[in-house]
Design a protein around this motif. Structure first.
Motif, PDB file in Angstrom:
ATOM      1  N   GLY A  44       0.250  -8.193 -12.389  1.00 53.29           N
ATOM      2  CA  GLY A  44      -0.064  -7.458 -11.181  1.00 53.29           C
ATOM      3  C   GLY A  44      -1.499  -7.752 -10.827  1.00 53.29           C
ATOM      4  O   GLY A  44      -2.229  -8.409 -11.589  1.00 53.29           O
ATOM      5  N   GLY A  60      -1.430  -2.407  -5.407  1.00 47.21           N
ATOM      6  CA  GLY A  60       0.008  -2.357  -5.589  1.00 47.21           C
ATOM      7  C   GLY A  60       0.333  -1.289  -6.613  1.00 47.21           C
ATOM      8  O   GLY A  60      -0.510  -0.452  -6.943  1.00 47.21           O
ATOM      9  N   SER A  61       1.527  -1.288  -7.129  1.00 45.98           N
ATOM     10  CA  SER A  61       1.977  -0.229  -8.020  1.00 45.98           C
ATOM     11  C   SER A  61       1.131  -0.119  -9.289  1.00 45.98           C
ATOM     12  O   SER A  61       0.772  -1.124  -9.906  1.00 45.98           O
ATOM     13  CB  SER A  61       3.439  -0.461  -8.417  1.00 45.98           C
ATOM     14  N   THR A  74      -3.619  -4.849   3.639  1.00 42.09           N
ATOM     15  CA  THR A  74      -2.442  -5.646   3.294  1.00 42.09           C
ATOM     16  C   THR A  74      -2.775  -7.112   3.486  1.00 42.09           C
ATOM     17  O   THR A  74      -3.645  -7.468   4.298  1.00 42.09           O
ATOM     18  CB  THR A  74      -1.227  -5.299   4.174  1.00 42.09           C
ATOM     19  N   SER A  86       1.815   2.953  -4.818  1.00 39.92           N
ATOM     20  CA  SER A  86       1.973   1.554  -4.432  1.00 39.92           C
ATOM     21  C   SER A  86       0.855   1.060  -3.528  1.00 39.92           C
ATOM     22  O   SER A  86       0.889  -0.084  -3.085  1.00 39.92           O
ATOM     23  CB  SER A  86       3.321   1.361  -3.728  1.00 39.92           C
ATOM     24  N   ARG A  87      -0.128   1.914  -3.282  1.00 41.25           N
ATOM     25  CA  ARG A  87      -1.232   1.509  -2.413  1.00 41.25           C
ATOM     26  C   ARG A  87      -2.337   0.852  -3.245  1.00 41.25           C
ATOM     27  O   ARG A  87      -2.086   0.380  -4.348  1.00 41.25           O
ATOM     28  CB  ARG A  87      -1.739   2.731  -1.647  1.00 41.25           C
ATOM     29  N   TRP A  88      -3.546   0.778  -2.721  1.00 38.81           N
ATOM     30  CA  TRP A  88      -4.669   0.172  -3.434  1.00 38.81           C
ATOM     31  C   TRP A  88      -5.419   1.271  -4.168  1.00 38.81           C
ATOM     32  O   TRP A  88      -6.215   2.001  -3.587  1.00 38.81           O
ATOM     33  CB  TRP A  88      -5.567  -0.562  -2.455  1.00 38.81           C
ATOM     34  N   ASN A  93      -3.854  -0.676  -9.762  1.00 36.48           N
ATOM     35  CA  ASN A  93      -3.662  -2.005  -9.194  1.00 36.48           C
ATOM     36  C   ASN A  93      -3.796  -1.982  -7.678  1.00 36.48           C
ATOM     37  O   ASN A  93      -3.734  -0.923  -7.051  1.00 36.48           O
ATOM     38  CB  ASN A  93      -2.258  -2.526  -9.541  1.00 36.48           C
TER      39      ASN A  93
END
Length: 577
Positions: free
Chosen positions: A135, A159-160, A212, A184-186, A157
């Motif tokens: 990741g 991401g997740s 993104t 799931s965000r930053w 992460n």
């Protein structure tokens, strides 16, 4: 096979000899104060940002590190967060910088072989540990969320995120889904904290901006060259607070707790009792917007008091690019002060606490404007010379291209800094005296603090963005004495995260420190509470104010050792008596 420590009684003395001699003070001025030991000890790791020339914003933000005794053998092991390719439509051959030739891909766990070998050295045990998940890594938080005596690991992460439960046999299990702590965000920095004092640790997670890959903006520097964007071009994201429900489950209570009532671009977090009511509060450093000081209302909710407390903005009323956070009792007056790192064109800001949760910007008075500054990230209060006063380390690395380095492939490197406390509320930049390990110019980010070689002084682990990790082993031969306290909660959370510990000596005011892993930037530090004691070696009284609210004391504690204190086995203690 795991190597376990025996069950601890009230006090267990570790056979750790004093490593320094009083006659060595002169030697300390001539020899390097810190020795870079990563390569010589087998800590071979290089951070990979996956840059393909698109200047994706997360590339120069990471990464963090963690110091944790994952196998409970009495020495500190190391976890290092790793990056990856962000654009799934590209391959490694498109990267401007090659991936590492070893210890790749994914974050890596290095086991410290100090116990039982007696020699500091590290072995990569990632594959057998189960921490094998790729990741785009950012940061870490460490805490024993299930109170089983083993430190668990949370990795943030782009991401997740991932929660790894320590199985107690040298392996970890990914329990993110069943625990309910994904985002799931930053996400950036995170911290375990028992905010409701119910005996298990909850989890606070900072989120940064709504970036993104598909929505990547094109930004440039003053000369018109492509560069990383200012965070202001992206919308901030609210942080999240997860309450530990027990049985391995958390629930998101951010809305009901009120911690989404205000938010910015969160990068740093530290949890401490800032207003002296014995309940943990939460401070969040935001990048380019007002900071938050979430004061615990003791009913499951929080109120942002940063503006009223004087820590939302600097003395000029401006929001700064808050990155790293160091919280500690810089003045030795019994309360928690706040230090925040910022951009090189700003200041690193020091807020001193009046003991009731009201702060004063003391940056100028402390001398922090008298030396050149880098763009600071990882930071921490630590008593590197064991004289009883907290010193300060700052990990530096630019986020925008440095004009003088324009011709270089990665023109963002700067030197880290070490500040010595003179005991009169001033910080002196002693970087030039500290030796070659602090003269390296790199793009530093995460930093964690702990006694990695178990010799009684604090070492520093530094992560470099797009570069190698460094282990700065403390070699400062002061001759001063020390004490290390390791706590075991019973009614409190097992790690005793949030406990306040004091050493009391005749003729001296109590010196208070806090049991914590949080702070710095994207990183987790040693939970053991360290005291520098100066030249006196007489027995001490140690006082612990546990997260549960009870207070205990232990008498005739000898310096020069690690002492283990278990909740409920000390004598009752009342402040002032």
């Amino acid at each position: 096979m795991m190597r376990y420590l025996p069950l601890l009684a009230a006090v267990v003395w570790s056979a750790v000899p004093l490593p320094r001699h009083r006659c060595a003070q002169k030697e300390a001025q001539q020899s390097p104060w810190f020795q870079e030991a990563a390569e010589s000890t087998g800590l071979r790791f290089r951070h990979f940002i996956g840059a393909t020339g698109d200047f994706y914003f997360p590339e120069n933000a990471g990464a963090g590190v963690a110091l944790l005794d994952y196998d409970n053998d009495g020495d500190l092991d190391i976890y290092l967060v790793q990056g990856a390719l962000l654009d799934k439509g590209k391959s490694l051959k498109d990267s401007r910088f090659p991936p590492p030739s070893e210890n790749w891909p994914g974050g890596r766990l290095f086991r410290n072989e100090l116990v039982p070998s007696g020699k500091l050295g590290f072995s990569d045990v990632t594959e057998q540990s189960g921490l094998r998940r790729d990741g785009y890594g950012m940061g870490t938080a460490v805490g024993d969320y299930d109170n089983d005596g083993d430190p668990d690991l949370y990795v943030t992460n782009f991401g997740s995120n991932v929660l790894y439960r320590n199985n107690g046999d040298g392996t970890f299990a990914d329990v993110t889904s069943e625990a309910g702590v994904d985002d799931s965000r930053w996400s950036t920095s995170a911290a375990f904290v028992d905010y409701d004092r119910d005996g298990d640790v909850d989890l606070f997670v900072c989120n940064y901006v709504d970036f993104t890959v598909q929505g990547n903006r094109q930004c440039s520097d003053a000369s018109g060259q492509r560069d990383y964007c200012n965070p202001a071009v992206y919308q901030p994201l609210p942080s999240r607070l997860f309450r530990n429900e027990g049985a391995g489950r958390f629930i998101d209570i951010s809305q009901t707790a009120g911690t989404t009532a205000a938010f910015g671009r969160g990068l740093g977090v530290a949890c401490a009792d800032f207003n002296g009511d014995d309940w943990p509060d939460i401070f969040v450093a935001n990048d380019g917007s007002a900071n938050q000081l979430w004061i615990n209302k003791r009913d499951g909710t929080f109120s942002d008091q940063a503006l009223l407390a004087g820590v939302a903005y600097n003395a000029n009323g401006k929001a700064e690019a808050g990155m790293g956070v160091a919280v500690g009792d810089f003045e030795n007056d019994g309360d928690e002060d706040i230090f925040i790192t910022h951009l090189s064109q700003e200041t690193h800001t020091l807020y001193l606490n009046n003991g009731k949760g009201s702060f004063h910007d003391s940056t100028i008075a402390a001398g922090l404007t008298q030396s050149p500054r880098g763009t600071g990230f990882g930071t921490g209060w630590f008593d590197y010379d064991n004289n009883g006063h907290l010193d300060l380390f700052v990990a530096n690395g630019a986020v925008y291209r440095i004009a003088a380095l324009r011709a270089e492939a990665y023109p963002y490197h700067q030197k880290n800094q070490l500040f010595w406390s003179d005991g009169r509320q001033r910080l002196v930049d002693v970087t030039a005296k500290a030796g070659p390990a602090l003269s390296l110019s790199e793009v530093s980010r995460g930093a964690a603090f702990g006694d990695v070689d178990n010799d009684g002084d604090i070492d520093v682990l530094v992560a470099n963005n797009n570069g190698p990790a460094h282990l700065l082993v403390n070699q400062f031969a002061s001759g001063n004495h020390w004490l290390m306290v390791r706590l075991q909660g019973v009614k409190s959370n097992r790690d005793a995260i949030g406990a306040r510990v004091a050493v009391i000596r005749q003729g001296h005011a109590p010196v208070w420190r806090r049991a914590h892993r949080d702070g710095s930037y994207l990183s987790a530090s040693d939970i053991r509470v360290h005291f520098g004691l100066g030249m006196k070696s007489s027995p001490l009284q140690v006082v612990v104010v546990w997260p549960s609210g009870s207070s205990e004391s232990w008498n005739d504690i000898r310096p020069g050792a690690v002492v283990d204190l278990r909740e409920g086995l000390g004598a009752p203690w009342v402040q002032g008596k």
